[in-house]
Design a protein around this motif. Structure first.
Motif, PDB file in Angstrom:
ATOM      1  N   GLY A 263       8.733  -5.980  -0.225  1.00 60.50           N
ATOM      2  CA  GLY A 263       7.346  -6.356   0.027  1.00 60.50           C
ATOM      3  C   GLY A 263       7.226  -7.800   0.478  1.00 60.50           C
ATOM      4  N   ALA A 264       8.071  -8.660  -0.084  1.00 62.45           N
ATOM      5  CA  ALA A 264       8.038 -10.076   0.281  1.00 62.45           C
ATOM      6  C   ALA A 264       8.440 -10.295   1.736  1.00 62.45           C
ATOM      7  CB  ALA A 264       8.957 -10.878  -0.641  1.00 62.45           C
ATOM      8  N   ILE A 265       9.168  -9.355   2.340  1.00 68.22           N
ATOM      9  CA  ILE A 265       9.484  -9.463   3.768  1.00 68.22           C
ATOM     10  C   ILE A 265       8.189  -9.515   4.577  1.00 68.22           C
ATOM     11  CG2 ILE A 265      10.524  -8.284   5.739  1.00 68.22           C
ATOM     12  CD1 ILE A 265      12.613  -7.137   3.861  1.00 68.22           C
ATOM     13  N   ILE A 266       7.215  -8.701   4.187  1.00 62.43           N
ATOM     14  CA  ILE A 266       5.926  -8.696   4.883  1.00 62.43           C
ATOM     15  C   ILE A 266       5.264 -10.060   4.764  1.00 62.43           C
ATOM     16  CG2 ILE A 266       3.645  -7.630   4.971  1.00 62.43           C
ATOM     17  CD1 ILE A 266       4.919  -5.085   3.841  1.00 62.43           C
ATOM     18  N   ALA A 267       5.310 -10.648   3.575  1.00 61.80           N
ATOM     19  CA  ALA A 267       4.727 -11.976   3.382  1.00 61.80           C
ATOM     20  C   ALA A 267       5.419 -13.015   4.254  1.00 61.80           C
ATOM     21  CB  ALA A 267       4.809 -12.376   1.903  1.00 61.80           C
ATOM     22  N   LYS A 268       6.743 -12.923   4.353  1.00 61.04           N
ATOM     23  CA  LYS A 268       7.490 -13.881   5.168  1.00 61.04           C
ATOM     24  C   LYS A 268       7.147 -13.710   6.651  1.00 61.04           C
ATOM     25  CE  LYS A 268       9.848 -15.795   1.800  1.00 61.04           C
ATOM     26  NZ  LYS A 268       9.309 -15.033   0.666  1.00 61.04           N
ATOM     27  N   VAL A 269       6.968 -12.454   7.105  1.00 63.57           N
ATOM     28  CA  VAL A 269       6.587 -12.219   8.499  1.00 63.57           C
ATOM     29  C   VAL A 269       5.233 -12.879   8.776  1.00 63.57           C
ATOM     30  CG1 VAL A 269       5.892 -10.471  10.181  1.00 63.57           C
ATOM     31  CG2 VAL A 269       7.944 -10.123   8.779  1.00 63.57           C
ATOM     32  N   ALA A 270       4.267 -12.667   7.883  1.00 67.99           N
ATOM     33  CA  ALA A 270       2.940 -13.245   8.072  1.00 67.99           C
ATOM     34  C   ALA A 270       2.973 -14.764   8.020  1.00 67.99           C
ATOM     35  CB  ALA A 270       1.984 -12.706   7.005  1.00 67.99           C
ATOM     36  N   PHE A 271       3.880 -15.326   7.226  1.00 71.08           N
ATOM     37  CA  PHE A 271       3.981 -16.780   7.121  1.00 71.08           C
ATOM     38  C   PHE A 271       4.668 -17.379   8.342  1.00 71.08           C
ATOM     39  CE2 PHE A 271       6.350 -20.595   5.857  1.00 71.08           C
ATOM     40  CZ  PHE A 271       5.311 -21.394   5.392  1.00 71.08           C
ATOM     41  N   THR A 313      -1.165  -3.703   7.968  1.00 71.39           N
ATOM     42  CA  THR A 313      -0.411  -3.317   6.773  1.00 71.39           C
ATOM     43  C   THR A 313      -1.244  -2.420   5.875  1.00 71.39           C
ATOM     44  OG1 THR A 313       0.720  -5.458   6.877  1.00 71.39           O
ATOM     45  CG2 THR A 313       0.930  -4.211   4.838  1.00 71.39           C
ATOM     46  N   ALA A 314      -2.539  -2.736   5.763  1.00 72.48           N
ATOM     47  CA  ALA A 314      -3.421  -1.886   4.962  1.00 72.48           C
ATOM     48  C   ALA A 314      -3.525  -0.486   5.550  1.00 72.48           C
ATOM     49  CB  ALA A 314      -4.805  -2.533   4.858  1.00 72.48           C
ATOM     50  N   ALA A 315      -3.527  -0.408   6.883  1.00 70.17           N
ATOM     51  CA  ALA A 315      -3.606   0.907   7.535  1.00 70.17           C
ATOM     52  C   ALA A 315      -2.350   1.726   7.275  1.00 70.17           C
ATOM     53  CB  ALA A 315      -3.825   0.726   9.031  1.00 70.17           C
ATOM     54  N   LEU A 316      -1.188   1.057   7.213  1.00 66.93           N
ATOM     55  CA  LEU A 316       0.059   1.766   6.912  1.00 66.93           C
ATOM     56  C   LEU A 316       0.095   2.241   5.467  1.00 66.93           C
ATOM     57  CD1 LEU A 316       2.680  -0.424   8.794  1.00 66.93           C
ATOM     58  CD2 LEU A 316       2.065   1.943   9.315  1.00 66.93           C
ATOM     59  N   GLY A 317      -0.506   1.465   4.578  1.00 67.68           N
ATOM     60  CA  GLY A 317      -0.562   1.850   3.170  1.00 67.68           C
ATOM     61  C   GLY A 317       0.815   2.011   2.542  1.00 67.68           C
ATOM     62  N   SER A 318       1.025   3.106   1.861  1.00 71.12           N
ATOM     63  CA  SER A 318       2.275   3.329   1.141  1.00 71.12           C
ATOM     64  C   SER A 318       3.463   3.560   2.061  1.00 71.12           C
ATOM     65  CB  SER A 318       2.126   4.526   0.203  1.00 71.12           C
ATOM     66  OG  SER A 318       1.789   5.700   0.937  1.00 71.12           O
ATOM     67  N   ALA A 319       3.217   3.716   3.371  1.00 69.48           N
ATOM     68  CA  ALA A 319       4.322   3.926   4.315  1.00 69.48           C
ATOM     69  C   ALA A 319       4.958   2.615   4.752  1.00 69.48           C
ATOM     70  CB  ALA A 319       3.818   4.679   5.549  1.00 69.48           C
ATOM     71  N   ALA A 320       4.345   1.479   4.411  1.00 73.76           N
ATOM     72  CA  ALA A 320       4.831   0.189   4.908  1.00 73.76           C
ATOM     73  C   ALA A 320       6.222  -0.142   4.365  1.00 73.76           C
ATOM     74  CB  ALA A 320       3.842  -0.918   4.549  1.00 73.76           C
ATOM     75  N   LEU A 321       6.415  -0.010   3.064  1.00 77.57           N
ATOM     76  CA  LEU A 321       7.703  -0.380   2.477  1.00 77.57           C
ATOM     77  C   LEU A 321       8.833   0.545   2.908  1.00 77.57           C
ATOM     78  CD1 LEU A 321       6.380  -2.625   0.873  1.00 77.57           C
ATOM     79  CD2 LEU A 321       7.612  -1.851  -1.139  1.00 77.57           C
ATOM     80  N   PRO A 322       8.662   1.865   2.896  1.00 80.15           N
ATOM     81  CA  PRO A 322       9.741   2.725   3.411  1.00 80.15           C
ATOM     82  C   PRO A 322      10.061   2.449   4.876  1.00 80.15           C
ATOM     83  CG  PRO A 322       8.191   4.004   2.123  1.00 80.15           C
ATOM     84  CD  PRO A 322       7.581   2.656   2.286  1.00 80.15           C
ATOM     85  N   LEU A 323       9.073   2.016   5.659  1.00 81.44           N
ATOM     86  CA  LEU A 323       9.307   1.705   7.057  1.00 81.44           C
ATOM     87  C   LEU A 323      10.277   0.535   7.196  1.00 81.44           C
ATOM     88  CD1 LEU A 323       8.466   2.343  10.010  1.00 81.44           C
ATOM     89  CD2 LEU A 323       6.671   0.616   9.748  1.00 81.44           C
ATOM     90  N   LEU A 333       4.470  -0.108  -5.413  1.00 81.43           N
ATOM     91  CA  LEU A 333       3.399  -0.781  -4.699  1.00 81.43           C
ATOM     92  C   LEU A 333       2.324   0.166  -4.186  1.00 81.43           C
ATOM     93  CD1 LEU A 333       5.353  -3.500  -2.713  1.00 81.43           C
ATOM     94  CD2 LEU A 333       3.501  -3.888  -4.316  1.00 81.43           C
ATOM     95  N   GLY A 334       2.722   1.333  -3.739  1.00 85.09           N
ATOM     96  CA  GLY A 334       1.738   2.281  -3.229  1.00 85.09           C
ATOM     97  C   GLY A 334       0.963   1.697  -2.056  1.00 85.09           C
ATOM     98  N   ASP A 335      -0.370   1.699  -2.156  1.00 86.11           N
ATOM     99  CA  ASP A 335      -1.230   1.210  -1.077  1.00 86.11           C
ATOM    100  C   ASP A 335      -1.494  -0.286  -1.161  1.00 86.11           C
ATOM    101  OD1 ASP A 335      -1.500   3.747   0.023  1.00 86.11           O
ATOM    102  OD2 ASP A 335      -3.198   4.255  -1.280  1.00 86.11           O
ATOM    103  N   ALA A 336      -0.829  -0.999  -2.050  1.00 87.88           N
ATOM    104  CA  ALA A 336      -1.107  -2.427  -2.248  1.00 87.88           C
ATOM    105  C   ALA A 336      -0.229  -3.344  -1.405  1.00 87.88           C
ATOM    106  CB  ALA A 336      -0.941  -2.783  -3.729  1.00 87.88           C
ATOM    107  N   THR A 337       0.497  -2.793  -0.440  1.00 87.54           N
ATOM    108  CA  THR A 337       1.398  -3.639   0.349  1.00 87.54           C
ATOM    109  C   THR A 337       0.649  -4.676   1.180  1.00 87.54           C
ATOM    110  OG1 THR A 337       1.426  -1.847   1.989  1.00 87.54           O
ATOM    111  CG2 THR A 337       3.288  -1.987   0.471  1.00 87.54           C
TER     112      THR A 337
END
Length: 424
Positions: A263-271, A313-323, A333-337
């Motif tokens: 999940g932190a990968i997403i935060a690093k991308v946004a940063f 990311t919100a639109a991807l929901g629970s599919a974001a982390l497996p992606l 995490l579910g839909d909280a990514t």
């Protein structure tokens, strides 16, 4: 007492006005593309590592790389001070001035490496490592990482954006190739760090060449002191950027810590996505007219990019982390990514506001960053003590802390600029 590296506006010397906005568009685009490409390579490596390693091993590697970012903060402080200083006055961009900065970068690298050696044993225990081999490679990686930041500061402050893009890109490619080779050959976090370290030394040598083979000079007190002052602020920001990941590694089971790391990968991308904006903005914050015009626009651009990424990311929901990490990730995490995209965006905004505070010599801006880090750690410790710590509460705490820091930064933003950081 040594003379200031260059007399800037704060000392009555002459200054040069930064190029007009149209002239900034080309360099901004060039640097943004280079930094985006480099960060995309880093993202590709983390995705590869997430898929090649078990969740527990990937959580370990992610935590070690977060420590690396914290360890390179002193060099980033030198880079920031040099960029502000050289952006303030073009008249003093002499070989001697660059040689002093080069000497300061080498001394800073050696000091940081020595500090890493001293901290190796406690860090090994903190990360629950049975051996110190991975930490040893991490400590060795600090030296080339520090040197390359120094070269980037020299290029950034003197406006050589083409070379800056090339040096940054080559170093990023070298680390990716080395880290990937180590990961594929050894299949462990230690092997990945070993390959990355060897390649980073080659990248640092290329950076020295790209910077024009700067020599060495004495009179290092002023640049080292400037780096120390800027580092105080940037260390707090880097700690805040990686604190949630370290807290997750420390408090959560290994598998959940691995989930958080993905999940932190997403935060690093946004940063890191809008970092080119900050690279171009930073030297111009030393000029009051440029500061007043460019900072609001930069904040709006970074905020807009972050909003798009958060909504996606919100639109991807629970599919974001497996992606990102594969089918083994996603349950806690579910839909909280989307929280991680929001976190990275808020921290990117906080960084721009902190740059503004450093340029204005605003000590309260520095204190606010450290207070935010302390508050986040305290809240997570309370959650752990009451048995309510898990992946989502840690992420929510990090987002709330970063949001409060941005609000405080906006309230404290002021026009004008302080004295030259490299003045003694």
């Amino acid at each position: 007492m040594a003379e200031p590296l260059i007399r800037g506006a704060g000392s009555g010397g002459s200054t040069t006005t930064a190029p007009s906005s149209p002239r900034l568009l080309g360099p901004a685009a060039l640097v943004s593309v280079a930094f985006l490409a480099t960060n995309a390579l880093a993202y590709a490596f983390t995705v590869l590592a997430a898929r090649a390693l078990a969740p527990a091993a990937f959580g370990e590697l992610a935590a070690l790389l977060s420590v690396l970012l914290v360890g390179t903060v002193p060099a980033t402080g030198l880079q920031t001070a040099a960029a502000l200083h050289l952006g303030r006055s073009a008249a003093g961009r002499t070989d001697h001035a660059v040689a002093r900065l080069h000497g300061a970068a080498i001394v800073t690298g050696l000091l940081v490496t020595a500090a890493g050696v001293a901290a190796a044993a406690p860090l090994t225990a903190l990360l629950h490592r049975p051996e110190a081999d991975a930490v040893a490679w991490l400590v060795a990686l600090l030296l080339p990482s520090t040197l390359i930041a120094g070269y980037q500061g020299m290029l950034q402050g003197s406006g050589r954006y083409g070379r800056l893009a090339g040096v940054n890109g080559f170093f990023g490619v070298a680390k990716l190739v080395g880290g990937t080779a180590g990961l594929l050959v050894g299949g462990t976090p230690t092997a990945a760090l070993a390959g990355m370290t060897v390649a980073a030394f080659a990248g640092a040598l290329a950076g020295w060449a790209g910077c024009g083979h700067p020599g060495l000079a004495r009179e290092l007190r002023a640049p080292l002191a400037a780096a120390l002052r800027a580092s105080g602020a940037l260390l707090g920001l880097m700690l805040l950027l990686n604190l949630d990941l370290l807290l997750a590694r420390h408090h959560l089971p290994a598998a959940d810590a691995g989930e958080y790391a993905v999940g932190a990968i997403i935060a690093k991308v946004a940063f890191w996505l809008p970092q080119g904006v900050g690279v171009i903005l930073l030297p111009r914050l030393a000029d009051q007219t440029q500061h007043n015009r460019l900072l609001p626009a930069a904040l709006a651009l970074v905020g807009a990019l972050g909003a798009v990424l958060t909504l996606a990311t919100a639109a991807l929901g629970s599919a974001a982390l497996p992606l990102i990490g594969g089918s083994a990730y996603g349950d806690p995490l579910g839909d909280a990514t989307w929280l991680f995209a929001a976190l990275g965006t808020l921290l990117a905004l906080a960084q721009l506001l902190l740059y503004s505070g450093i340029a204005a010599s605003d000590r309260l801006a520095v204190g606010a960053v450290w207070a935010a880090a302390a508050a986040e750690a305290a809240v997570v410790e309370v959650l752990a003590a009451t048995g309510r710590v898990s992946v989502v509460p840690i992420a929510v705490t990090a987002v709330a802390t970063a949001g409060l820091l941005v609000v405080l930064g906006l309230l404290r933003t002021r026009t004008g600029n302080g004295p030259d950081l490299l003045e003694e």
